[in-house]
Design a protein around this motif. Structure first.
Motif, PDB file in Angstrom:
ATOM      1  N   SER A  84       0.788  -1.228   0.000  1.00 52.06           N
ATOM      2  CA  SER A  84       0.000   0.000   0.000  1.00 52.06           C
ATOM      3  C   SER A  84       0.824   1.284   0.000  1.00 52.06           C
ATOM      4  O   SER A  84       0.317   2.331  -0.405  1.00 52.06           O
ATOM      5  CB  SER A  84      -0.938   0.016   1.221  1.00 52.06           C
ATOM      6  OG  SER A  84      -0.209  -0.150   2.421  1.00 52.06           O
ATOM      7  N   ALA A  85       2.075   1.238   0.445  1.00 55.31           N
ATOM      8  CA  ALA A  85       2.879   2.460   0.557  1.00 55.31           C
ATOM      9  C   ALA A  85       3.563   2.796  -0.757  1.00 55.31           C
ATOM     10  O   ALA A  85       3.714   1.953  -1.653  1.00 55.31           O
ATOM     11  CB  ALA A  85       3.912   2.300   1.667  1.00 55.31           C
ATOM     12  N   ASP A  86       3.986   4.058  -0.876  1.00 56.37           N
ATOM     13  CA  ASP A  86       4.754   4.511  -2.044  1.00 56.37           C
ATOM     14  C   ASP A  86       6.251   4.474  -1.775  1.00 56.37           C
ATOM     15  O   ASP A  86       7.040   4.314  -2.697  1.00 56.37           O
ATOM     16  CB  ASP A  86       4.326   5.930  -2.426  1.00 56.37           C
ATOM     17  CG  ASP A  86       2.856   6.011  -2.795  1.00 56.37           C
ATOM     18  OD1 ASP A  86       2.457   5.326  -3.757  1.00 56.37           O
ATOM     19  OD2 ASP A  86       2.100   6.738  -2.128  1.00 56.37           O
ATOM     20  N   SER A  87       6.646   4.645  -0.520  1.00 60.36           N
ATOM     21  CA  SER A  87       8.057   4.559  -0.152  1.00 60.36           C
ATOM     22  C   SER A  87       8.164   4.108   1.300  1.00 60.36           C
ATOM     23  O   SER A  87       7.305   4.430   2.125  1.00 60.36           O
ATOM     24  CB  SER A  87       8.770   5.903  -0.341  1.00 60.36           C
ATOM     25  OG  SER A  87       8.152   6.897   0.454  1.00 60.36           O
ATOM     26  N   ILE A  88       9.219   3.353   1.614  1.00 64.71           N
ATOM     27  CA  ILE A  88       9.438   2.827   2.968  1.00 64.71           C
ATOM     28  C   ILE A  88      10.896   3.061   3.342  1.00 64.71           C
ATOM     29  O   ILE A  88      11.805   2.637   2.622  1.00 64.71           O
ATOM     30  CB  ILE A  88       9.115   1.324   3.057  1.00 64.71           C
ATOM     31  CG1 ILE A  88       7.687   1.038   2.595  1.00 64.71           C
ATOM     32  CG2 ILE A  88       9.315   0.820   4.477  1.00 64.71           C
ATOM     33  CD1 ILE A  88       7.364  -0.441   2.521  1.00 64.71           C
ATOM     34  N   PHE A  89      11.106   3.743   4.469  1.00 62.66           N
ATOM     35  CA  PHE A  89      12.460   3.941   4.995  1.00 62.66           C
ATOM     36  C   PHE A  89      12.710   2.892   6.071  1.00 62.66           C
ATOM     37  O   PHE A  89      11.933   2.764   7.018  1.00 62.66           O
ATOM     38  CB  PHE A  89      12.622   5.347   5.574  1.00 62.66           C
ATOM     39  CG  PHE A  89      13.984   5.615   6.141  1.00 62.66           C
ATOM     40  CD1 PHE A  89      15.010   6.069   5.321  1.00 62.66           C
ATOM     41  CD2 PHE A  89      14.261   5.409   7.485  1.00 62.66           C
ATOM     42  CE1 PHE A  89      16.274   6.313   5.829  1.00 62.66           C
ATOM     43  CE2 PHE A  89      15.517   5.645   8.012  1.00 62.66           C
ATOM     44  CZ  PHE A  89      16.533   6.104   7.176  1.00 62.66           C
ATOM     45  N   ILE A  90      13.808   2.141   5.933  1.00 62.94           N
ATOM     46  CA  ILE A  90      14.166   1.094   6.887  1.00 62.94           C
ATOM     47  C   ILE A  90      15.285   1.611   7.777  1.00 62.94           C
ATOM     48  O   ILE A  90      16.329   2.041   7.285  1.00 62.94           O
ATOM     49  CB  ILE A  90      14.631  -0.192   6.173  1.00 62.94           C
ATOM     50  CG1 ILE A  90      13.576  -0.661   5.170  1.00 62.94           C
ATOM     51  CG2 ILE A  90      14.935  -1.272   7.188  1.00 62.94           C
ATOM     52  CD1 ILE A  90      12.289  -1.105   5.784  1.00 62.94           C
ATOM     53  N   GLY A  91      15.068   1.596   9.097  1.00 63.48           N
ATOM     54  CA  GLY A  91      16.080   2.064  10.034  1.00 63.48           C
ATOM     55  C   GLY A  91      16.310   1.061  11.146  1.00 63.48           C
ATOM     56  O   GLY A  91      15.755  -0.043  11.147  1.00 63.48           O
TER      57      GLY A  91
ATOM     58  N   GLU B  47      12.885  -6.913  -1.058  1.00 60.05           N
ATOM     59  CA  GLU B  47      13.379  -5.931  -2.025  1.00 60.05           C
ATOM     60  C   GLU B  47      12.859  -6.241  -3.428  1.00 60.05           C
ATOM     61  O   GLU B  47      12.519  -5.332  -4.191  1.00 60.05           O
ATOM     62  CB  GLU B  47      14.905  -5.905  -2.019  1.00 60.05           C
ATOM     63  CG  GLU B  47      15.488  -5.361  -0.720  1.00 60.05           C
ATOM     64  CD  GLU B  47      16.825  -4.662  -0.917  1.00 60.05           C
ATOM     65  OE1 GLU B  47      16.868  -3.675  -1.674  1.00 60.05           O
ATOM     66  OE2 GLU B  47      17.813  -5.121  -0.324  1.00 60.05           O
ATOM     67  N   LEU B  48      12.768  -7.515  -3.770  1.00 64.77           N
ATOM     68  CA  LEU B  48      12.233  -7.897  -5.074  1.00 64.77           C
ATOM     69  C   LEU B  48      10.760  -7.521  -5.175  1.00 64.77           C
ATOM     70  O   LEU B  48      10.306  -6.991  -6.200  1.00 64.77           O
ATOM     71  CB  LEU B  48      12.411  -9.397  -5.288  1.00 64.77           C
ATOM     72  CG  LEU B  48      11.844  -9.963  -6.605  1.00 64.77           C
ATOM     73  CD1 LEU B  48      12.535  -9.313  -7.796  1.00 64.77           C
ATOM     74  CD2 LEU B  48      12.005 -11.483  -6.651  1.00 64.77           C
ATOM     75  N   LYS B  49      10.001  -7.763  -4.103  1.00 65.86           N
ATOM     76  CA  LYS B  49       8.584  -7.402  -4.106  1.00 65.86           C
ATOM     77  C   LYS B  49       8.408  -5.899  -4.247  1.00 65.86           C
ATOM     78  O   LYS B  49       7.548  -5.433  -5.011  1.00 65.86           O
ATOM     79  CB  LYS B  49       7.927  -7.892  -2.813  1.00 65.86           C
ATOM     80  CG  LYS B  49       6.443  -7.557  -2.718  1.00 65.86           C
ATOM     81  CD  LYS B  49       5.826  -8.084  -1.435  1.00 65.86           C
ATOM     82  CE  LYS B  49       4.349  -7.711  -1.353  1.00 65.86           C
ATOM     83  NZ  LYS B  49       3.714  -8.234  -0.109  1.00 65.86           N
ATOM     84  N   ALA B  50       9.224  -5.128  -3.524  1.00 65.28           N
ATOM     85  CA  ALA B  50       9.139  -3.672  -3.613  1.00 65.28           C
ATOM     86  C   ALA B  50       9.477  -3.192  -5.023  1.00 65.28           C
ATOM     87  O   ALA B  50       8.814  -2.294  -5.568  1.00 65.28           O
ATOM     88  CB  ALA B  50      10.069  -3.032  -2.596  1.00 65.28           C
ATOM     89  N   ARG B  51      10.489  -3.789  -5.632  1.00 66.77           N
ATOM     90  CA  ARG B  51      10.878  -3.385  -6.981  1.00 66.77           C
ATOM     91  C   ARG B  51       9.787  -3.721  -7.988  1.00 66.77           C
ATOM     92  O   ARG B  51       9.481  -2.929  -8.886  1.00 66.77           O
ATOM     93  CB  ARG B  51      12.194  -4.078  -7.355  1.00 66.77           C
ATOM     94  CG  ARG B  51      12.784  -3.614  -8.667  1.00 66.77           C
ATOM     95  CD  ARG B  51      14.268  -3.940  -8.758  1.00 66.77           C
ATOM     96  NE  ARG B  51      14.544  -5.363  -8.597  1.00 66.77           N
ATOM     97  CZ  ARG B  51      15.183  -5.879  -7.548  1.00 66.77           C
ATOM     98  NH1 ARG B  51      15.585  -5.094  -6.555  1.00 66.77           N
ATOM     99  NH2 ARG B  51      15.405  -7.168  -7.480  1.00 66.77           N
TER     100      ARG B  51
ATOM    101  N   VAL C  91       7.771   0.326  -5.405  1.00 60.53           N
ATOM    102  CA  VAL C  91       7.847   0.978  -4.099  1.00 60.53           C
ATOM    103  C   VAL C  91       9.318   1.254  -3.780  1.00 60.53           C
ATOM    104  O   VAL C  91      10.170   0.377  -3.917  1.00 60.53           O
ATOM    105  CB  VAL C  91       7.222   0.093  -3.002  1.00 60.53           C
ATOM    106  CG1 VAL C  91       7.378   0.746  -1.637  1.00 60.53           C
ATOM    107  CG2 VAL C  91       5.759  -0.163  -3.305  1.00 60.53           C
ATOM    108  N   LYS C  92       9.619   2.481  -3.351  1.00 54.88           N
ATOM    109  CA  LYS C  92      10.985   2.836  -2.974  1.00 54.88           C
ATOM    110  C   LYS C  92      11.298   2.262  -1.599  1.00 54.88           C
ATOM    111  O   LYS C  92      10.604   2.556  -0.635  1.00 54.88           O
ATOM    112  CB  LYS C  92      11.146   4.359  -2.943  1.00 54.88           C
ATOM    113  CG  LYS C  92      11.001   5.039  -4.288  1.00 54.88           C
ATOM    114  CD  LYS C  92      11.193   6.542  -4.138  1.00 54.88           C
ATOM    115  CE  LYS C  92      11.041   7.254  -5.469  1.00 54.88           C
ATOM    116  NZ  LYS C  92      11.186   8.726  -5.318  1.00 54.88           N
ATOM    117  N   LEU C  93      12.351   1.472  -1.524  1.00 57.02           N
ATOM    118  CA  LEU C  93      12.800   0.910  -0.255  1.00 57.02           C
ATOM    119  C   LEU C  93      14.121   1.595   0.083  1.00 57.02           C
ATOM    120  O   LEU C  93      15.144   1.339  -0.539  1.00 57.02           O
ATOM    121  CB  LEU C  93      12.986  -0.609  -0.377  1.00 57.02           C
ATOM    122  CG  LEU C  93      12.825  -1.441   0.893  1.00 57.02           C
ATOM    123  CD1 LEU C  93      11.439  -1.258   1.490  1.00 57.02           C
ATOM    124  CD2 LEU C  93      13.063  -2.906   0.600  1.00 57.02           C
TER     125      LEU C  93
END
Length: 542
Positions: A313-320, A352-356, A360-362
């Motif tokens: 559902s998101a457009d971008s996700i920042f991982i910290g 990462e493959l699913k986001a690509r 979606v920006k990971l």
């Protein structure tokens, strides 16, 4: 016919190709009937390529192969969209976290009724004298109590509180909680020294309309966590209406939640639970875009399902946080002594493959604050993302404990235009003051967006602690009170403490009429508009 004597190979091959093409075309026009007289299935795209023309949307759908009617129930049973179906086709309630809310009950149904409210009363108590250190959980209950008092209900509050010691947690008395509720209401509150005994029953029987009573800790009366049937029956016998307002424990099957709801005719969500479900459901399933998410924490194993759900559902996700270390190692980088999970590297690659694939920006941190130990009193340093490659100048004794300036610049530049922001998990070791700077800056960013009328949602105990330390909780649209319940509802899991309540409105599946067209529920049909609007092939496929 295809290759006569003296004919060249090229000419014979060409005639063969023409004959095959003509035969194939005639077979399509005649319907491609099989041995059993049933039309053979061709992909819709191929069929429209070979037979262009104007067709209706209903014709497009009906060109799919249809299952036999006797197999329909089997399809319903095995398909997750129809979990409530049964072989007899009777109506069944569909599992959902949306349930009837207290706000939907008319005042006449609450007037002079005993309303049993299960609340989150597990506040922090001072060791030794049981003074309340943080009363935010009790304040969260006040809207529901005020709502019931205005409607002349007899309010009975139940819950639990634990005394935290080095040996673990032990149940404590709710007497300090009753005193705090009385202080916040500026009204007297009756406290019963037992939960289901004679004292409790006398207190409930003598309760006046519009007044409040608190019963003793439910976990001092029986095995609440084990679903004690006798405890649930005794509590339910004192109530006309049950209100579930403990979102923190909604993921558990407790005697004081599910057990009571199953025995009381009217059971509804309180105002706090209603707000939680409404915010999380609407913001994640139908968000205002751009929708940006920030996910931190220590272990990817506890956040993998959450990240996968957000990718949908998101457009971008920042991982910290330490989760970012695991992603970095999966990309071939070094993290030295930093915490990461070796058995989750393949999960990182799949995410990462699913986001690509979904566009979606990971995002990962651009730089880090590192230390040689997990302590406030050790020397720290700064390292860039590029120095984490095997050829980089990365200190092998390093332990990354926080994000630094460039990472925050990336967050601000990427998320400043977001209309919906979701945050779960600190982006550093925020429990150590020396490494809480990055998480506090994220809290400031989220609160600034909230001030500018953006939808901002923060959840998770550690994340809420960071927000409260930064003093910006009032500027955030919604700070979720739930821990595991928050994670479960975001991951689209069913919460037993909510699904046991009365359904909201008509949430039932009716059996299909005999003449209804049957479709394969597992088939991935192209979306088409309702009605008989004419459309060409390009209207659907382009």
């Amino acid at each position: 016919f295809f290759r006569r004597p003296g004919m060249s190979a090229r000419t014979g091959g060409a005639r063969t190709a023409v004959a095959v093409a003509v035969t194939f075309a005639f077979a399509i026009l005649l319907g491609l009937r099989g041995e059993n007289g049933r039309r053979l299935d061709l992909p819709v795209r191929i069929r429209h390529t070979l037979m262009p023309g104007r067709v209706t949307s209903s014709q497009l759908v009906m060109q799919r192969s249809l299952p036999r009617r006797e197999n329909l129930r089997e399809l319903f049973r095995r398909h997750s969209s129809y979990p409530g179906s049964d072989p007899e086709g009777e109506l069944k309630a569909m599992p959902s976290n949306k349930r009837m809310a207290l706000s939907s009950l008319p005042s006449s149904e609450l007037d002079n009724k005993v309303v049993l409210v299960r609340a989150d009363l597990n506040v922090h108590l001072m060791a030794g004298d049981d003074r309340i250190l943080n009363d935010q959980r009790i304040k969260n209950l006040m809207p529901t109590i005020n709502h019931l008092m205005e409607r002349n209900a007899k309010i009975v509050v139940i819950g639990h509180v634990d005394r935290r010691t080095y040996e673990g947690r032990t149940p404590a008395s709710l007497a300090p909680v009753a005193g705090k509720i009385s202080e916040l209401l500026a009204e007297p509150v009756t406290f019963a020294a037992d939960t289901v005994g004679e004292t409790a029953r006398e207190v409930v029987a003598e309760l006046a309309p519009g007044s409040v009573a608190v019963l003793e800790n439910v976990r001092l009366a029986g095995d609440d966590e084990g679903g004690d049937e006798e405890l649930a029956a005794a509590l339910a016998s004192m109530a006309d209406i049950f209100v579930m307002d403990d979102f923190v424990d909604a993921h558990l099957n407790l005697a004081s939640t599910v057990g009571i709801a199953n025995r009381v005719k009217t059971s509804v969500m309180g105002l706090l639970c209603e707000k939680e479900v409404k915010f999380l459901d609407e913001a994640l399933n139908d968000p205002q875009r751009p929708f940006a998410a920030i996910v931190g924490g220590a272990k990817l194993s506890t956040k993998a399902d959450l990240i996968s759900r957000l990718i949908d559902s998101a457009d971008s996700i920042f991982i910290g946080g330490a989760i970012a270390n695991t992603f970095m190692v999966s990309r071939g980088l070094r993290v030295a002594q930093s915490l990461y999970e070796p058995d989750m590297l393949q999960v990182c690659k799949r995410l990462e493959l699913k986001a690509r694939n979904k566009g979606v920006k990971l995002l990962l941190p651009d730089d880090f604050i590192y230390s040689e130990g997990y302590d406030n009193n050790v020397l720290t340093g700064y390292v860039k993302y590029t120095d984490c490659y095997p050829t980089g100048l990365l200190p092998m004794s390093m332990m990354a404990l926080d994000i630094a300036d460039h990472s925050l610049e990336t967050l601000v530049s990427t998320y400043k235009s977001a209309r919906t922001v979701f945050w779960n998990g600190p982006v550093g070791a925020a429990e150590l003051e020396k490494f809480s700077w990055g998480s506090k800056c994220v809290a400031m960013l989220v609160s600034t967006l909230g001030k500018n009328n953006r939808t901002t949602i923060v959840g998770g105990k550690d994340t809420i602690d960071v927000v409260e330390k930064a003093g910006v909780q009032d500027d955030i649209s919604h700070c979720s009170t739930g821990g595991a319940s928050f994670m479960d509802i975001v991951e689209k899991k069913i919460l037993p403490g909510l699904t046991c309540l009365n359904p909201a409105g008509d949430m039932r599946v009716a059996p299909l009429p005999d003449d209804a067209p049957l479709f394969d529920v597992d088939a991935e049909l192209e979306p088409v508009e309702a009605g008989e609007r004419d459309m060409g092939a390009n209207d659907v496929f382009n």
